[in-house]
Scaffold this motif. Structure first.
Motif, PDB file in Angstrom:
ATOM      1  N   UNK A  38       0.614  -1.286  -0.237  1.00  0.00           N
ATOM      2  CA  UNK A  38      -0.225   0.235  -0.261  1.00  0.00           C
ATOM      3  C   UNK A  38       0.854   1.368   0.144  1.00  0.00           C
ATOM      4  N   UNK A  39       2.358   1.550   0.758  1.00  0.00           N
ATOM      5  CA  UNK A  39       3.059   2.682   1.138  1.00  0.00           C
ATOM      6  C   UNK A  39       3.477   2.897  -0.132  1.00  0.00           C
ATOM      7  N   UNK A  40       4.134   2.193  -1.204  1.00  0.00           N
ATOM      8  CA  UNK A  40       4.367   2.568  -2.474  1.00  0.00           C
ATOM      9  C   UNK A  40       3.294   2.257  -3.642  1.00  0.00           C
ATOM     10  N   UNK A  41       2.125   2.154  -3.583  1.00  0.00           N
ATOM     11  CA  UNK A  41       1.357   2.545  -4.760  1.00  0.00           C
ATOM     12  C   UNK A  41       1.060   4.183  -4.133  1.00  0.00           C
ATOM     13  N   UNK A  42       0.648   4.418  -3.281  1.00  0.00           N
ATOM     14  CA  UNK A  42       0.581   5.123  -2.355  1.00  0.00           C
ATOM     15  C   UNK A  42       1.588   6.938  -2.930  1.00  0.00           C
ATOM     16  N   UNK A  43       2.574   6.272  -3.029  1.00  0.00           N
ATOM     17  CA  UNK A  43       3.830   6.702  -3.165  1.00  0.00           C
ATOM     18  C   UNK A  43       3.333   7.116  -5.176  1.00  0.00           C
ATOM     19  N   UNK A  44       3.524   6.533  -5.519  1.00  0.00           N
ATOM     20  CA  UNK A  44       3.176   6.860  -7.168  1.00  0.00           C
ATOM     21  C   UNK A  44       1.937   7.500  -6.949  1.00  0.00           C
ATOM     22  N   UNK A  45       0.713   6.959  -6.800  1.00  0.00           N
ATOM     23  CA  UNK A  45      -0.490   8.245  -6.721  1.00  0.00           C
ATOM     24  C   UNK A  45      -0.251   9.925  -6.187  1.00  0.00           C
ATOM     25  N   UNK A  46       0.804   9.502  -5.678  1.00  0.00           N
ATOM     26  CA  UNK A  46       1.854  11.674  -4.837  1.00  0.00           C
ATOM     27  C   UNK A  46       2.042  11.212  -6.368  1.00  0.00           C
ATOM     28  N   UNK A  84      -0.577   1.837 -14.904  1.00  0.00           N
ATOM     29  CA  UNK A  84      -0.107   0.984 -14.966  1.00  0.00           C
ATOM     30  C   UNK A  84       1.369   0.902 -15.255  1.00  0.00           C
ATOM     31  N   UNK A  85       1.883   1.908 -15.796  1.00  0.00           N
ATOM     32  CA  UNK A  85       3.617   1.934 -16.591  1.00  0.00           C
ATOM     33  C   UNK A  85       4.206   2.401 -15.168  1.00  0.00           C
ATOM     34  N   UNK A  86       3.615   3.631 -14.844  1.00  0.00           N
ATOM     35  CA  UNK A  86       4.171   3.848 -13.327  1.00  0.00           C
ATOM     36  C   UNK A  86       3.955   2.843 -12.158  1.00  0.00           C
ATOM     37  N   UNK A  87       3.193   2.565 -12.501  1.00  0.00           N
ATOM     38  CA  UNK A  87       2.830   1.352 -10.884  1.00  0.00           C
ATOM     39  C   UNK A  87       4.207  -0.048 -11.511  1.00  0.00           C
ATOM     40  N   UNK A  88       4.382  -0.496 -12.477  1.00  0.00           N
ATOM     41  CA  UNK A  88       5.483  -1.609 -13.024  1.00  0.00           C
ATOM     42  C   UNK A  88       6.657  -1.386 -13.387  1.00  0.00           C
ATOM     43  N   UNK A  89       6.542   0.188 -13.164  1.00  0.00           N
ATOM     44  CA  UNK A  89       8.120   0.951 -13.483  1.00  0.00           C
ATOM     45  C   UNK A  89       8.761   1.035 -11.227  1.00  0.00           C
TER      46      UNK A  89
END
Length: 176
Positions: free
Chosen positions: A107-115, A153-158
């Motif tokens: 969750x923390x890493x996904x939230x960092x991508x959202x930010x 999709x790309x930022x999450x895979x990155x």
């Protein structure tokens, strides 16, 4: 590679690039078929009873039965379970690509991508909505990502640690 939608295509192409692969140079195309109901048409055209080109694919768990039946009708075998489908190069995401990415990233890493993409505020608004309040952060992120999956999709895979790639993405990419 046959995939359900554009987010799957983007995720696989991003992962391939991160692994140093040039799918186009290898003669590999990632084709979003437009939903699981279309697998049958593509498998009939390109499978063993069609032009018989090398195929692989990816689907969501909810579409596994549809893909299995389409593979069987197209001549890939009978009574195909998940193990047999994987031997053929067809992998199933539990429950879907977004779920796989949230689980592998946390969750923390996904939230960092959202930010990083300026949409944390939208996610916070989503979290405050009554139907989502009692859900875990992972469940909230999974639900939220359904509306942002193509863009993210790309930022999450990155953001993935390459030693923690979702098994279905790894498997289908290794097959081609």
């Amino acid at each position: 590679m046959l995939v359900e939608g554009v987010s799957d295509k983007v995720a696989l192409e991003t992962l391939a690039r991160r692994r140093g692969r040039d799918l186009a140079a290898e003669g590999v195309s990632v084709v979003p078929v437009g939903g699981a109901q279309a697998f049958g048409r593509f498998l009939s055209l390109y499978g063993p009873r069609g032009s018989s080109i090398g195929l692989a694919g990816l689907c969501d768990a909810g579409e596994e039965g549809q893909l299995q039946r389409a593979l069987e009708r197209a001549g890939f075998g009978l009574d195909l379970g998940r193990t047999e489908m994987e031997r053929l190069g067809f992998y199933v995401c539990e429950a879907d690509l977004e779920d796989e990415l949230v689980r592998c990233l946390g969750a923390a890493r996904v939230e960092a991508v959202l930010a990083a993409h300026g949409i944390s505020g939208s996610f916070r608004t989503y979290q405050k909505q009554l139907p989502h309040r009692a859900r875990t952060p992972e469940e909230q992120l999974h639900g939220f990502l359904n509306n942002w999956k193509v863009r993210l999709a790309a930022p999450l895979v990155e953001a993935l640690d390459l030693s923690r790639v979702p098994r279905p993405l790894d498997g289908v990419l290794a097959h081609v």
